[in-house]
Design a protein around this motif. Sequence first.
Motif, mmCIF file in Angstrom:
data_model
loop_
_atom_site.group_PDB
_atom_site.id
_atom_site.type_symbol
_atom_site.label_atom_id
_atom_site.label_comp_id
_atom_site.label_asym_id
_atom_site.label_seq_id
_atom_site.Cartn_x
_atom_site.Cartn_y
_atom_site.Cartn_z
ATOM 1 N N GLN A 191 16.575 3.637 -12.167
ATOM 2 C CA GLN A 191 16.604 5.044 -12.536
ATOM 3 C C GLN A 191 15.235 5.660 -12.317
ATOM 4 N N THR A 192 15.203 6.760 -11.583
ATOM 5 C CA THR A 192 13.944 7.463 -11.364
ATOM 6 C C THR A 192 13.634 8.286 -12.602
ATOM 7 N N THR A 238 8.985 13.728 -13.568
ATOM 8 C CA THR A 238 9.145 14.921 -12.735
ATOM 9 C C THR A 238 8.210 14.813 -11.548
ATOM 10 N N PHE A 239 8.708 15.146 -10.368
ATOM 11 C CA PHE A 239 7.908 15.084 -9.154
ATOM 12 C C PHE A 239 6.586 15.815 -9.358
ATOM 13 N N PRO A 240 5.439 15.270 -8.959
ATOM 14 C CA PRO A 240 5.250 13.944 -8.358
ATOM 15 C C PRO A 240 4.846 12.840 -9.327
ATOM 16 N N ASN A 241 5.018 13.088 -10.639
ATOM 17 C CA ASN A 241 4.642 12.046 -11.611
ATOM 18 C C ASN A 241 5.868 11.252 -11.981
ATOM 19 N N LEU A 242 6.148 10.251 -11.189
ATOM 20 C CA LEU A 242 7.409 9.537 -11.293
ATOM 21 C C LEU A 242 7.227 8.078 -11.666
ATOM 22 N N ILE A 288 11.303 2.331 -3.370
ATOM 23 C CA ILE A 288 11.069 1.198 -4.269
ATOM 24 C C ILE A 288 9.604 0.759 -4.201
ATOM 25 N N ILE A 289 9.052 0.693 -2.989
ATOM 26 C CA ILE A 289 7.659 0.266 -2.936
ATOM 27 C C ILE A 289 6.747 1.331 -3.529
ATOM 28 N N ALA A 290 7.112 2.582 -3.380
ATOM 29 C CA ALA A 290 6.310 3.641 -4.001
ATOM 30 C C ALA A 290 6.303 3.456 -5.512
ATOM 31 N N SER A 291 7.430 2.993 -6.060
ATOM 32 C CA SER A 291 7.512 2.829 -7.514
ATOM 33 C C SER A 291 6.675 1.658 -8.004
ATOM 34 N N LYS A 292 6.307 0.761 -7.090
ATOM 35 C CA LYS A 292 5.490 -0.391 -7.482
ATOM 36 C C LYS A 292 4.003 -0.141 -7.245
ATOM 37 N N ALA A 293 3.693 1.058 -6.719
ATOM 38 C CA ALA A 293 2.296 1.330 -6.387
ATOM 39 C C ALA A 293 1.494 1.733 -7.615
ATOM 40 N N ASN A 294 0.187 1.517 -7.551
ATOM 41 C CA ASN A 294 -0.699 2.037 -8.596
ATOM 42 C C ASN A 294 -0.820 3.547 -8.426
ATOM 43 N N GLU A 295 -0.861 3.970 -7.160
ATOM 44 C CA GLU A 295 -0.891 5.403 -6.870
ATOM 45 C C GLU A 295 0.090 5.689 -5.751
ATOM 46 N N TRP A 296 0.912 6.711 -5.935
ATOM 47 C CA TRP A 296 1.831 7.130 -4.880
ATOM 48 C C TRP A 296 1.526 8.567 -4.526
ATOM 49 N N TYR A 297 1.408 8.833 -3.226
ATOM 50 C CA TYR A 297 1.186 10.197 -2.778
ATOM 51 C C TYR A 297 2.338 10.613 -1.886
#
Lengths: 322, 188, 762
Positions: free
Chosen positions: B42-43, B46-50, C238-247
């Motif tokens: 589940q995401t 709120t974009f971009p703090n996800l 999924i890999i973005a969700s495992k990152a310390n920072e995602w842009y």
Amino acid sequence: MSPMWGSVAQYSTIHWSWAIAIYLFLAGLSSGSIIVALLVKWNRHERSNSSIWDAMIKAGAVVAPIAIFFGLLILVVDLGRPLSFYWLLIRYNSTSVMSLGVLFLLIYTPIVVVFMLLVFERSVMKNSFLAPLEGFITMVKSFHSYAKMIEYFLFAAALCVGSYTGFLLSALYAIPLWNSPLLPILFLTSSLSSGVAVNILIGLLFFKSTINTESIKYLLVLDTRVILTELPLLGLFFIGLFYAGGDAPNAAKMALTEGFWAGIFWLGVIGVGLGLPLITVIVALRSHVYRVGYVVINSMVVILGVLMLRYYIIYAGQIYLG
Amino acid sequence: MEKQYRLLYDENLCIGCQACSVACRVENDVPDDFYRVQVHMQTLGTFPNLGMKYERLSCVMCENPPCVSVCPTKASFQSKDGLVHIDERSCISCQYCILACPYHARFVNPLKNVVEKCNFCYETRVSKELLPACVSICPTNALTFGDMRQSSSLVHQKSQKEVLVFPKAHLGTKPKVAFIPNRKGAKS
Amino acid sequence: MEYIQTRRNFLKVATTSATASVFLPGSLGALGDIALKGEDKFVRSICEMCSSRCPMEARVINGKTVLLQGNSFSSDMGTSLCAKGVAGASQLYDPQRLVTPLIRMGKRGENKWKEASWDEALSLISTKLSALKERYGARSVIFSSKTGEQYDLLRSFASAFGSPNIFSHWSSCPIAIESAFKHTFGEKLHRDFEEATFILNFGHNLFEGLDIPLTKAMAHFSANPSKKLVVLDPRFSIIASKANEWYPIKPGSDLAFILSLLHVWIRDGKYDKKFVENYTIGFDHLVKSVKETTPQWQQTFTGIDAKVVERLASEIYTAAPKCIIDWGHKATTTKAEYQRTRAILMANILMGNVEKEGGIYFTKSAERVNALAKEEVVPELNNPYPRPQVNEPRIDGAGEMGAAYRFVSKQHGVLTTIPEAILSQTPYEIKGWFLTRHNPLITVANPQKMKEAMEHLDFIVVNDIYLSDTAMMADVVLPEATYLERNEGISTLTCKAPSYAMRNRIVEPLHHNRSAIEIIRELAERMGLGSHYAWKTISELRAYQAKGNAELLQTLLLRGIASFDVPPLFVREPSSVERFCDHYAQSKTWVDKEGCMSHFLEHLKTPSGKIEMYCAEIEQAFSGYGVTGIVEMDVTQGFPYILTSGKSAVHTNGHTQNVPYLHMLLSSNPIWMHPSTAKAHGLKMGDTFYVQNSIAKEKATVFITEGIRPDTLFAYMGFGHDAPEMKRTHGEGISSSKLLSLESATLCGAMITNVGVNILRA
């Protein structure tokens, strides 16, 4: 995230459906009917055969065994593996309310049949159709001296049957709408009200008794008393859920406001089952018109309301998990 | 010595790839469109703090299993080593246990008409000192399984190092499955 | 569920329905009951549910099902395998699989077939191809396949046949990376994820495009609190969700971001000066090129704050050389793909991580190790697939002087040129197409035009396991055996140390299925080309490859992989070099005074022998492309939204959507859309809408999520199969390829999978 884990239908399947709702209703009807019949038997003063009280006793003696028989039949047929039901009889689990229920029913059912035979002793003996059972009836007659004890035992067994259905559901802490200590009381009260109603109904319709306005008035007031007990209980039940922890408040809120089942509750259980009879009685009492018809219709409506309460609790409990 | 099994699900390592789900299906002959184990994602935020929540849905092998206490025929029973099994012979499919389970772990097998759930692959693996299929197959080693009574076991060591959350612990079920919560991303 | 209901009765096909021929003749389902013939002990092989080709092992149970898991003889694998790998059994006994050769009756694409024997089918193919060669020349037949063993053989066959037109899937996937590496390092390098401490990732989604050893390493990397993963991706994958920072970088703008990083490092002198000086040429050109590419400048392209660039540049430099700027796996994000990938390589070079632990490194192949050790440590293999020279230009002009695709490999070509080449008959007529392990009508841009072009061909042969969209257009369809039914040759698994793997059959072919190798080899025989090959059967192939080394073959048969206890070698790590020299005393001669094997980096397969930051030859042909730098990177073409695509962990491109276990998990690809965008178009979750651009207008359903940029849409690729015999997935989802343009990236010929679109209400 896109759902890529497959079907989630198994998590929202309704496992106990209409058959269980009807069973709970029939078990409650049977026990309620016999309890009311016994109470009337113990408390009446006249011994007139054609009074409504006698009719109610006869009604109870007939309704209780038939209702429990059909209830158990539906239960077994509805099982995923009906032919395996015998396991229920050979294995028992003292922590399982269902297992305890099996025990209560094993005790209750034969006794309620014996009671029926005792009440209809004379008719049974007269009827040539049942002649082959003569040996059995003779045996039953021998119980006559123990009739009072049997009746007390039956009363206790009926109380167990009437309340165990509530505990069956309230034992499940995974289902917030069921997990309330008030549910067994609610079910018992509702069973009693269905018992009063069905005894009146069957008594008036089949046991051809004369009935005077005094009796009608009394019955209507009795009806009212029962309804007025049920309404606050329902209220307390939901209030209790709102103050409980976990998922209960949310589940209760949704169960009262969302979807088809909320409609069934307000229109069916409250409106038809409780509101309509109440209004009928008040109107009748106010205008002093005591028709037998009112009583008959009232009874049917009360019974319908009780059935809908079972339906509602069963379905809403499984759908609204918070 | 009796075993004290534990299964750890590390949300940080889990990538939701469903390898466990398919491995379980093959190992245990699970009927189509039914699952003994599923991983949901589940995401959050709120974009971009996800953030992403990963959740394993399966039997958590309670030490205090409500499914066992409600079963009228003891078809749902707990063995000496604390695992909950289903005796297919005496299950009458009354489905009381399915309703009793707070984790929605059980379902009716439509082909055999008995209740089914994850059993840690006991017959085919754990009883032979092998790992359950899901644990063995996981591409990222997100699952750890073993006997807590052996201090050298991976599961014991990992339990000492990590924060463990026992699902719905407040219900008193004392699950044998514990989650290691996600350290990254938005949490709500 | 018209497909398999039970495992125990799995192949008792449901013929209870009265409808005639529920299953296509020629499909597995039409055969009824079949038991699997295989052994109930583990056989080791190589997976092919995707092209990561992880070493795996499998066991047949009760003649009914196959248990699959990773091959733990490979320490990188353990017993791990992904969902697709385990679902291999589900594909194996899918009743909708092809098991008999089919010859077209009726019109092309009409779906009318007759079952044929192999003799009939191969005879027809042989006759037709020879006829085309006779009439139009061998060049009139094109051959395509995804890379791998079957491609190696097909390429060899095509050359023997005389056609220069062999296509791999490269131009729809990694060609930009392959080109950039070739020009910079002379070959492709690997990434040491295990030892790195900082990874900058440009959407390389190892958690949805799995390769078990890499995925495992990346998972442990990202779960390690002392390491840092930064992911740039327009989607919260999924890999973005495992990152310390995602842009959430704007699609197609990676180049701007990297150029600004290069600018900062050079501006502050924060790069490995010694490495650059000793081992590279053309640094001055790079300095000039990135003079204006400031963090503020990149912000307008990427949407990422300038301060982030400054901070990340500093953090990466601190972590260097144990840092990796990851170039990904598939590189199709923009017309500027070549420059983008070159820039990523420059970033790694500046950080000095080449041949360092935690950095990037060259393949330590058997040949290389033997040369360094100065003894035959590892057996080398023969190449069983000879490639006689063909002196004909290709239809796409790949490798020809003065051509747009001069720097595209003649072995791989540019797929997106095919439709136009066929339709306009330039530079010459194309009349035939032989495809194996390739489904361009799903995976290549603008399949509508490709299909139109295919209508003009005289003869099409497709070798596949399903009657796919591409197979529907064929004159002859051959039933490929699935990988579980195939014995194949020896393949190379080498990374830090040499190792080989071999695919071993788990079950006997279920019916008349044959492997591509067997098919093509027999075809070669029938067409008089057999003398090119030193082998006839698979056993002979293996023996030839292994140079008769029985021990090697035995190991590969039993264990599926062979490794040789060669210690991993990083030539710029003295400790690694020392350990290598302890094993192989003669290699000490390569060691310089710093304890490294610097000689290695001075004899690369580049014109100068060193790492080339600037390529004079390229600059001459393509002005401005000799060094990485600013080029046009826009992907919107004036449309308000950009449609992107990517992989799902439970499917492989266009391959698996019909496989029962995988179809059960994900059966469609609703398009990801940000809530504000959905609201602006009045769309609610699950609504139908149209995605439209100048190429197509396609229907789709919407999936509303916070996990995507408001100006971006995302669809899992590989859906939208029209093939009627792929009954489960037929008509489900949207084919994102239909909206893609046939215009390819400059210089490298890569397909571009980010495209500008409009959203229209249904």
